[in-house]
Design an enzyme around this catalytic site. Structure first.
Site, PDB file in Angstrom:
ATOM      1  N   ASN A  61      -5.813  -5.828  -5.497  1.00  0.00           N
ATOM      2  CA  ASN A  61      -7.039  -5.219  -4.978  1.00  0.00           C
ATOM      3  C   ASN A  61      -6.977  -3.691  -4.896  1.00  0.00           C
ATOM      4  OD1 ASN A  61      -9.479  -5.107  -3.013  1.00  0.00           O
ATOM      5  ND2 ASN A  61      -7.772  -4.279  -1.803  1.00  0.00           N
ATOM      6  N   TYR A  94     -13.194   4.951 -14.174  1.00  0.00           N
ATOM      7  CA  TYR A  94     -13.238   3.851 -13.194  1.00  0.00           C
ATOM      8  C   TYR A  94     -13.831   2.589 -13.820  1.00  0.00           C
ATOM      9  CZ  TYR A  94     -14.450   1.285  -8.913  1.00  0.00           C
ATOM     10  OH  TYR A  94     -14.555   0.316  -7.937  1.00  0.00           O
ATOM     11  N   ASP A 147       0.868  -1.176   0.000  1.00  0.00           N
ATOM     12  CA  ASP A 147       0.000   0.000   0.000  1.00  0.00           C
ATOM     13  C   ASP A 147       0.902   1.222   0.000  1.00  0.00           C
ATOM     14  OD1 ASP A 147      -2.190   1.908   0.493  1.00  0.00           O
ATOM     15  OD2 ASP A 147      -3.310   0.219   1.316  1.00  0.00           O
ATOM     16  N   LYS A 175     -12.231  -1.107 -14.542  1.00  0.00           N
ATOM     17  CA  LYS A 175     -12.780  -2.312 -13.904  1.00  0.00           C
ATOM     18  C   LYS A 175     -13.182  -3.351 -14.960  1.00  0.00           C
ATOM     19  CE  LYS A 175     -11.911  -1.100  -9.921  1.00  0.00           C
ATOM     20  NZ  LYS A 175     -11.149  -1.923  -8.982  1.00  0.00           N
ATOM     21  N   ILE A 211     -19.633  -1.626  -0.734  1.00  0.00           N
ATOM     22  CA  ILE A 211     -19.023  -2.207   0.460  1.00  0.00           C
ATOM     23  C   ILE A 211     -18.592  -1.030   1.342  1.00  0.00           C
ATOM     24  CG2 ILE A 211     -17.147  -3.691   1.335  1.00  0.00           C
ATOM     25  CD1 ILE A 211     -19.077  -5.210  -0.569  1.00  0.00           C
TER      26      ILE A 211
HETATM   27  P1  NAD Z   1     -10.294   1.651   0.428  1.00  0.00           P
HETATM   28  O1  NAD Z   1     -10.063   3.050  -0.050  1.00  0.00           O
HETATM   29  O2  NAD Z   1     -10.822   1.438   1.792  1.00  0.00           O
HETATM   30  O3  NAD Z   1      -8.950   0.790   0.240  1.00  0.00           O
HETATM   31  C1  NAD Z   1      -8.156   0.917  -0.919  1.00  0.00           C
HETATM   32  C2  NAD Z   1      -6.689   0.851  -0.548  1.00  0.00           C
HETATM   33  O4  NAD Z   1      -5.916   0.936  -1.754  1.00  0.00           O
HETATM   34  C3  NAD Z   1      -6.243   2.021   0.353  1.00  0.00           C
HETATM   35  O5  NAD Z   1      -5.547   1.540   1.482  1.00  0.00           O
HETATM   36  C4  NAD Z   1      -5.340   2.846  -0.560  1.00  0.00           C
HETATM   37  O6  NAD Z   1      -4.289   3.505   0.133  1.00  0.00           O
HETATM   38  C5  NAD Z   1      -4.811   1.785  -1.494  1.00  0.00           C
HETATM   39  N1  NAD Z   1      -4.282   2.367  -2.720  1.00  0.00           N
HETATM   40  C6  NAD Z   1      -4.849   3.330  -3.484  1.00  0.00           C
HETATM   41  N2  NAD Z   1      -4.022   3.632  -4.511  1.00  0.00           N
HETATM   42  C7  NAD Z   1      -2.927   2.859  -4.383  1.00  0.00           C
HETATM   43  C8  NAD Z   1      -1.727   2.715  -5.118  1.00  0.00           C
HETATM   44  N3  NAD Z   1      -1.476   3.454  -6.214  1.00  0.00           N
HETATM   45  N4  NAD Z   1      -0.812   1.812  -4.695  1.00  0.00           N
HETATM   46  C9  NAD Z   1      -1.038   1.064  -3.588  1.00  0.00           C
HETATM   47  N5  NAD Z   1      -2.151   1.155  -2.855  1.00  0.00           N
HETATM   48  C10 NAD Z   1      -3.084   2.035  -3.249  1.00  0.00           C
HETATM   49  O7  NAD Z   1     -11.282   1.023  -0.659  1.00  0.00           O
HETATM   50  P2  NAD Z   1     -11.863  -0.455  -0.880  1.00  0.00           P
HETATM   51  O8  NAD Z   1     -13.310  -0.266  -1.080  1.00  0.00           O
HETATM   52  O9  NAD Z   1     -11.366  -1.412   0.121  1.00  0.00           O
HETATM   53  O10 NAD Z   1     -11.222  -0.750  -2.321  1.00  0.00           O
HETATM   54  C11 NAD Z   1     -10.558  -1.948  -2.637  1.00  0.00           C
HETATM   55  C12 NAD Z   1     -10.937  -2.346  -4.049  1.00  0.00           C
HETATM   56  O11 NAD Z   1     -12.323  -2.664  -4.091  1.00  0.00           O
HETATM   57  C13 NAD Z   1     -10.723  -1.267  -5.112  1.00  0.00           C
HETATM   58  O12 NAD Z   1     -10.140  -1.847  -6.263  1.00  0.00           O
HETATM   59  C14 NAD Z   1     -12.126  -0.800  -5.416  1.00  0.00           C
HETATM   60  O13 NAD Z   1     -12.253  -0.295  -6.727  1.00  0.00           O
HETATM   61  C15 NAD Z   1     -12.895  -2.075  -5.223  1.00  0.00           C
HETATM   62  N6  NAD Z   1     -14.331  -1.919  -5.007  1.00  0.00           N
HETATM   63  C16 NAD Z   1     -14.810  -1.277  -3.913  1.00  0.00           C
HETATM   64  C17 NAD Z   1     -16.180  -1.157  -3.729  1.00  0.00           C
HETATM   65  C18 NAD Z   1     -16.779  -0.444  -2.528  1.00  0.00           C
HETATM   66  O14 NAD Z   1     -17.988  -0.183  -2.531  1.00  0.00           O
HETATM   67  N7  NAD Z   1     -16.017  -0.134  -1.499  1.00  0.00           N
HETATM   68  C19 NAD Z   1     -17.057  -1.698  -4.676  1.00  0.00           C
HETATM   69  C20 NAD Z   1     -16.538  -2.350  -5.785  1.00  0.00           C
HETATM   70  C21 NAD Z   1     -15.162  -2.465  -5.939  1.00  0.00           C
END
Ligand code: NAD
Length: 268
Positions: free
Chosen positions: A98, A165, A44, A169, A198
């Protein structure tokens, strides 16, 4: 926990690389797999949250977690961290690609190229780089790659302003399926998960432009957005799926695209 007890766990003797491990889904997956015996490399952008995750896991099983300061869109940093993980823990068995951002939400005609590229770079290039540099290590004894896509870009196209985005995806889904076939002969499985809403910190990586309101079409849903359990999922719900796909329980599953959204996307 005694060594004998650890040896019986689902991920005993395995190492998992998890990107975006400092928050949300990545953190929950790291905690889950480490609790079930894995050593976890937490990739991260190093901040307090990643160190906190590392400390939480090491409190459960000392030495099981190591945080790495990695921007997943930076090839050199990804390559170095993957190498250091293999040196530290001895193997790489599971890769959870992720890390992701929502990025700038804007009408296409107002979207700056640099904003478009940033979202694609973190979400799509980051996935490619994580997988690319892990392959030589996974090839040694087979393994499992799980990629976090989204319902946006696979089943839902009505979140206005999210063209970058959703494109990133959608690209992850195609990439996962290409990789699944290419890597099958090395006993490396590749699956892609598509979460709906989520409860995480993803809003912190979201920047809505003023122009956004010009393109929004109000979308009316029946009552409730996630019919199954009436509300967003938790990171732990997703982590359970990730652990299943990362473990030998899913030994015959590859190239699968699994939606985890409580039927949210079926309403749209
Ligand atoms: P989050 O923001 O809580 O966690 C994402 C993490 O990724 C953070 O810790 C951030 O620092 C890290 N990050 C961002 N850019 C980065 C980079 N360039 N290098 C390394 N780390 C990096 O969000 P989340 O919801 O846990 O997201 C995780 C994945 O789930 C993402 O790919 C997101 O698109 C996907 N997602 C989330 C949801 C939702 O509703 N939360 C829905 C569908 C998909």
């Amino acid at each position: 926990m005694s060594q004998e007890q650890i040896n019986k766990l689902r991920f005993a003797g395995k190492t998992a690389i998890i990107t975006g491990a400092g928050s949300g889904i990545g953190k929950a997956a790291a905690v889950k797999m480490a609790t079930e015996g894995a050593n976890v490399a937490l990739f991260d952008l190093l901040d307090d949250r990643t160190e906190q995750t590392e400390a939480e896991i090491n409190a459960i099983r000392p030495g099981a977690a190591r945080a790495f300061d990695v921007d997943t869109s930076d090839a050199a940093r990804v390559e170095k961290a993957v190498l250091e993980t293999a040196e530290l823990f001895g193997t790489v068995d599971v890769v959870f690609a992720n890390a992701g951002i929502n990025g700038v939400l804007s009408p296409i005609e107002d979207m700056k190229l640099e904003d478009w590229q940033h979202t694609l770079s973190v979400n799509l290039n980051g996935t490619f780089l994580t997988v690319k540099y892990a392959i030589p290590h996974l090839k040694k004894r087979g393994g499992s790659i799980i990629i976090t896509s989204s319902i946006n870009g696979s089943r839902v196209f009505s979140n206005f302003g999210m063209s970058a985005y959703s494109t990133s995806k959608a690209g992850q889904v195609a990439f996962a399926k290409m990789a699944a076939l290419e890597l099958a002969k090395f006993k490396i499985r590749v699956n892609v998960i598509c979460p709906g809403a989520i409860s995480t910190n993803i809003d912190q990586s979201t920047e809505k432009t003023d122009e956004l309101k010009e393109i929004v079409i109000p979308v009316q849903y029946p009552e409730g957005s996630q019919p199954l359990r009436e509300g967003p999922g938790s990171p732990e719900n997703v982590a359970d799926l990730v652990a299943f796909l990362g473990s030998d329980e899913s030994i015959h599953v590859t190239g699968a695209q699994i939606i985890i959204d409580g039927a949210e996307s079926l309403l749209r």
